[in-house]
Design a protein around this motif. Structure first.
Motif, PDB file in Angstrom:
ATOM      1  N   GLU A  19       0.824  -1.212   0.000  1.00  0.00           N
ATOM      2  CA  GLU A  19       0.000   0.000   0.000  1.00  0.00           C
ATOM      3  C   GLU A  19       0.856   1.261   0.000  1.00  0.00           C
ATOM      4  O   GLU A  19       0.545   2.238  -0.688  1.00  0.00           O
ATOM      5  CB  GLU A  19      -0.931  -0.008   1.214  1.00  0.00           C
ATOM      6  N   THR A  20       1.934   1.249   0.767  1.00  0.00           N
ATOM      7  CA  THR A  20       2.798   2.433   0.852  1.00  0.00           C
ATOM      8  C   THR A  20       3.432   2.750  -0.498  1.00  0.00           C
ATOM      9  O   THR A  20       3.509   3.917  -0.906  1.00  0.00           O
ATOM     10  CB  THR A  20       3.902   2.218   1.904  1.00  0.00           C
ATOM     11  N   ILE A  21       3.879   1.729  -1.192  1.00  0.00           N
ATOM     12  CA  ILE A  21       4.538   1.953  -2.488  1.00  0.00           C
ATOM     13  C   ILE A  21       3.526   2.366  -3.548  1.00  0.00           C
ATOM     14  O   ILE A  21       3.770   3.287  -4.341  1.00  0.00           O
ATOM     15  CB  ILE A  21       5.298   0.682  -2.926  1.00  0.00           C
ATOM     16  N   ARG A  22       2.366   1.739  -3.547  1.00  0.00           N
ATOM     17  CA  ARG A  22       1.379   1.998  -4.603  1.00  0.00           C
ATOM     18  C   ARG A  22       0.629   3.311  -4.418  1.00  0.00           C
ATOM     19  O   ARG A  22       0.009   3.808  -5.359  1.00  0.00           O
ATOM     20  CB  ARG A  22       0.398   0.827  -4.680  1.00  0.00           C
ATOM     21  N   VAL A  40      13.083   2.500  -3.648  1.00  0.00           N
ATOM     22  CA  VAL A  40      12.839   1.586  -2.529  1.00  0.00           C
ATOM     23  C   VAL A  40      14.127   0.834  -2.204  1.00  0.00           C
ATOM     24  O   VAL A  40      14.808   0.328  -3.102  1.00  0.00           O
ATOM     25  CB  VAL A  40      11.720   0.570  -2.864  1.00  0.00           C
ATOM     26  N   VAL A  41      14.451   0.786  -0.920  1.00  0.00           N
ATOM     27  CA  VAL A  41      15.587  -0.003  -0.437  1.00  0.00           C
ATOM     28  C   VAL A  41      15.036  -1.095   0.473  1.00  0.00           C
ATOM     29  O   VAL A  41      14.226  -0.812   1.360  1.00  0.00           O
ATOM     30  CB  VAL A  41      16.598   0.862   0.344  1.00  0.00           C
ATOM     31  N   VAL A  42      15.454  -2.332   0.247  1.00  0.00           N
ATOM     32  CA  VAL A  42      14.937  -3.443   1.043  1.00  0.00           C
ATOM     33  C   VAL A  42      16.048  -4.068   1.879  1.00  0.00           C
ATOM     34  O   VAL A  42      17.213  -4.114   1.467  1.00  0.00           O
ATOM     35  CB  VAL A  42      14.282  -4.528   0.153  1.00  0.00           C
ATOM     36  N   GLU A  81       6.306  -2.571 -10.465  1.00  0.00           N
ATOM     37  CA  GLU A  81       4.988  -2.350 -11.068  1.00  0.00           C
ATOM     38  C   GLU A  81       4.663  -0.866 -11.224  1.00  0.00           C
ATOM     39  O   GLU A  81       3.990  -0.473 -12.182  1.00  0.00           O
ATOM     40  CB  GLU A  81       3.917  -3.039 -10.228  1.00  0.00           C
ATOM     41  N   VAL A  82       5.127  -0.041 -10.279  1.00  0.00           N
ATOM     42  CA  VAL A  82       4.828   1.397 -10.369  1.00  0.00           C
ATOM     43  C   VAL A  82       5.935   2.164 -11.089  1.00  0.00           C
ATOM     44  O   VAL A  82       5.882   3.394 -11.200  1.00  0.00           O
ATOM     45  CB  VAL A  82       4.586   2.009  -8.971  1.00  0.00           C
ATOM     46  N   LEU A 122      12.021   5.084   0.281  1.00  0.00           N
ATOM     47  CA  LEU A 122      11.345   4.199   1.228  1.00  0.00           C
ATOM     48  C   LEU A 122      12.271   3.033   1.547  1.00  0.00           C
ATOM     49  O   LEU A 122      12.753   2.347   0.647  1.00  0.00           O
ATOM     50  CB  LEU A 122      10.036   3.666   0.639  1.00  0.00           C
ATOM     51  N   ALA A 123      12.523   2.813   2.829  1.00  0.00           N
ATOM     52  CA  ALA A 123      13.332   1.676   3.261  1.00  0.00           C
ATOM     53  C   ALA A 123      12.431   0.679   3.975  1.00  0.00           C
ATOM     54  O   ALA A 123      11.789   1.017   4.975  1.00  0.00           O
ATOM     55  CB  ALA A 123      14.449   2.135   4.190  1.00  0.00           C
TER      56      ALA A 123
END
Length: 391
Positions: free
Chosen positions: A36-39, A46-48, A115-116, A213-214
């Motif tokens: 939800e946060t990414i979309r 984004v860092v994972v 996807e985004v 976003l991490a």
């Protein structure tokens, strides 16, 4: 969500923002929150909290058939392999309680970012470097304490629910758990938590885009936030290369493997000088019986082949006097020769590591147990025998 902001550069109205989304690695709620946060938009990168090797192991079923147990033992990597398997067992058991694969929120983050149309980065230190640094910084007894803790957690029958995981994301609960880890195994906590906090913070600060976003485990959020603040203020320096280096053994660890055999040899010789032939032989017999018996008991506890158990008894008193060869190497190689892992053992490995019974049933993991328990038995025997040699 924790947000760390940087001041804007000259000519910029706003600086960079680092959004730290703390997750529980086997929580369905965490997966949903990440997606939800990414979309919802507004994220540039984004860092994972995962490295490329672990990402591949999570997304692709590992082919254990290429594993050469003889090479693992000869290269002294049995402890590392056993730790990896026990950790995988713990993660699978945790995931079984919630129906979520460990690390699924990281996979979801990478997929959602793609996807985004935004980029993603594997921000964690390579797992091999982390384990090797933990091993290098932890003494023999610390390693066994770590393995004992991991085994106890891996084979615990306690069920894990989403409510339990929600508690783990609470700051007070996390701080309490991290403090317990720090008290019990301070070196391990430093490597597994503190160092990775700094490594992840550096990865996040190097990511492109204004708003990053991490996606990280909740336990890493406070440390990452502090490090990012320090990097921004210039009070903290973080080098990824230094955090990936394997530290050389300390002076005590270099000396001890030679000092103990010399001490044992000196005490046995002292027995001959003090008590003549009878006294010397008595010291020698004590050394052989105590060291050999406890090593053999360890091998027996691992349900080793009878010949392996006998060899553990015979080899332990000798290998304990040789700093370059441990009894675990001998018993592990002999067990592997007498009970070679079958194709079925490799095929079932992912399922067998979930239970203690599976660890014993699978020939591959049983070899590792033989290696470990015979080594532990010999080490205990050495320290028990030393005061007896003074008698």
């Amino acid at each position: 969500m924790t947000i760390v902001r940087e001041a804007g550069e000259a000519g910029e109205a706003e600086g960079r923002e680092y959004w730290l989304l703390g997750t529980a690695h086997v929580s369905r709620e965490s997966v949903v929150a990440v997606e939800e946060t990414i979309r919802q938009g507004g994220i540039d990168h984004v860092v994972v909290e995962i490295d490329h090797q672990r990402y591949q192991s999570v997304t692709q079923k590992r082919d254990w058939s290429q594993l050469d147990i003889f090479q693992i033992l000869r290269k002294g990597q049995a402890f590392l392999l056993l730790s990896n398997l026990v950790l995988a067992s713990f993660q699978r058991r945790m995931g079984a309680g919630t129906g979520v694969t460990p690390g699924e929120e990281m996979i979801a983050a990478v997929k959602a970012a793609s996807e985004v149309g935004i980029g993603s980065t594997f921000g964690d230190r390579p797992v091999t470097a982390t384990l090797r640094r933990a091993w290098a910084k932890t003494g023999f007894w610390g390693r066994n304490k770590l393995l004992a803790s991991m085994v106890a957690a891996a084979f615990s029958r306690e069920k894990v629910s989403e409510e339990d995981l929600a508690k783990l994301r609470e700051q007070n609960e996390l701080e309490s758990m991290l403090q317990e880890l720090s008290d019990y195994l301070p070196q391990v906590k430093e490597v597994l938590i503190d160092e990775r906090d700094r490594y992840l913070a550096r990865s996040i600060s190097e990511a492109p885009g204004r708003r990053v976003l991490a996606v990280v485990g909740a336990g890493h959020v406070p440390g990452i936030a502090r490090t990012l603040e320090g990097l921004r203020a210039g009070t903290v320096r973080v080098s990824k290369a230094e955090l990936e280096e394997i530290p050389p053994p300390g002076a005590l660890r270099r000396v001890l493997p030679y000092a103990v055999p010399l001490l044992v040899g000196a005490l046995i010789l002292w027995g001959f000088f003090r008590g003549g032939l009878e006294g010397g032989l008595q010291s020698l017999v004590r050394w052989i019986l105590v060291n050999g018996t406890l090593s053999a008991a360890g091998a027996a506890a691992a349900l080793a082949h009878p010949l392996t158990i006998l060899l553990a008894f015979a080899a332990a008193p000798i290998t304990s006097m040789n700093p370059t060869v441990g009894v675990g190497l001998v018993t592990g190689l002999v067990e592997a020769f007498l009970r070679k892992p079958r194709v079925a053992d490799f095929e079932r490995l992912n399922d067998d590591i979930v239970s203690l019974r599976g660890f014993y049933r699978n020939r591959l993991t049983r070899i590792l147990l033989v290696f470990l328990l015979s080594s532990v038995g010999s080490s205990i025997g050495t320290f028990i025998a030393l005061p007896l040699l003074f008698g």
